[in-house]
Design an enzyme around this catalytic site. Sequence first.
Site, PDB file in Angstrom:
ATOM      1  N   CYS A   1      13.098  -4.865   0.810  1.00  0.00           N
ATOM      2  CA  CYS A   1      13.813  -3.638   1.176  1.00  0.00           C
ATOM      3  C   CYS A   1      14.426  -3.817   2.568  1.00  0.00           C
ATOM      4  O   CYS A   1      14.124  -4.781   3.286  1.00  0.00           O
ATOM      5  CB  CYS A   1      12.869  -2.436   1.142  1.00  0.00           C
ATOM      6  SG  CYS A   1      11.667  -2.383   2.497  1.00  0.00           S
TER       7      CYS A   1
ATOM      8  N   CYS B   1       5.051  -2.213   2.699  1.00  0.00           N
ATOM      9  CA  CYS B   1       5.380  -3.190   1.663  1.00  0.00           C
ATOM     10  C   CYS B   1       4.504  -4.426   1.759  1.00  0.00           C
ATOM     11  O   CYS B   1       3.897  -4.718   2.794  1.00  0.00           O
ATOM     12  CB  CYS B   1       6.836  -3.600   1.796  1.00  0.00           C
ATOM     13  SG  CYS B   1       8.018  -2.263   1.598  1.00  0.00           S
TER      14      CYS B   1
ATOM     15  N   CYS C   1      11.872  -4.169   5.437  1.00  0.00           N
ATOM     16  CA  CYS C   1      11.249  -5.492   5.503  1.00  0.00           C
ATOM     17  C   CYS C   1      12.212  -6.547   6.039  1.00  0.00           C
ATOM     18  O   CYS C   1      11.824  -7.413   6.822  1.00  0.00           O
ATOM     19  CB  CYS C   1      10.746  -5.912   4.122  1.00  0.00           C
ATOM     20  SG  CYS C   1       9.301  -4.993   3.581  1.00  0.00           S
TER      21      CYS C   1
ATOM     22  N   ILE D   1       0.880  -1.167   0.000  1.00  0.00           N
ATOM     23  CA  ILE D   1       0.000   0.000   0.000  1.00  0.00           C
ATOM     24  C   ILE D   1       0.918   1.218   0.000  1.00  0.00           C
ATOM     25  O   ILE D   1       1.714   1.402   0.919  1.00  0.00           O
ATOM     26  CB  ILE D   1      -0.940   0.027   1.223  1.00  0.00           C
ATOM     27  CG1 ILE D   1      -1.836  -1.205   1.227  1.00  0.00           C
ATOM     28  CG2 ILE D   1      -1.774   1.299   1.218  1.00  0.00           C
ATOM     29  CD1 ILE D   1      -2.713  -1.328   2.462  1.00  0.00           C
TER      30      ILE D   1
ATOM     31  N   GLU E   1       5.535  -7.450   1.933  1.00  0.00           N
ATOM     32  CA  GLU E   1       6.072  -8.357   2.953  1.00  0.00           C
ATOM     33  C   GLU E   1       5.538  -8.001   4.336  1.00  0.00           C
ATOM     34  O   GLU E   1       5.255  -8.891   5.144  1.00  0.00           O
ATOM     35  CB  GLU E   1       7.604  -8.306   2.968  1.00  0.00           C
ATOM     36  CG  GLU E   1       8.251  -8.781   1.686  1.00  0.00           C
ATOM     37  CD  GLU E   1       8.565  -7.652   0.716  1.00  0.00           C
ATOM     38  OE1 GLU E   1       9.553  -7.780  -0.021  1.00  0.00           O
ATOM     39  OE2 GLU E   1       7.827  -6.639   0.692  1.00  0.00           O
TER      40      GLU E   1
END
Length: 128
Positions: A87, A54, A90, A45, A56
């Site tokens: 990233c 993210c 995450c 989102i 994840e």
Amino acid sequence: MDFDELYRQARSVIRPRKLSSDADAGGVGAALLSESGKVYLGVCIDTACSMGFCAEHAAAAAMVTAGENRVLKMIAVGSEGNIMPPCGRCREFISQLHDDNLNAQVLVAEGVVVPLRELLPYDWRTQA
């Protein structure tokens, strides 16, 4: 479960769409395989003020909501079908949900699987 199946599941939730004038969702899908063998899915989102998250994160939140926190395998897939490494946010987030998550296998590119710990080479939790 192999990464081909996780890829298919992550790709199945990708549906890029506009949520509002300030938010988009669904451009990236993620699949996390938990210790119990269940797969948790999530989408990204994106918001105008950077408060989104993210795919994840969404998948990990679903996993924690279901009462689990250990990840065995994970993958993120972009809207064009490209495999995306997680990233830094995450990587760190998932590593903190369970001590063994540093051993989670992460598909970072086609045919390239690495343990999460290799994506966090200078972990702040380890002392020199």
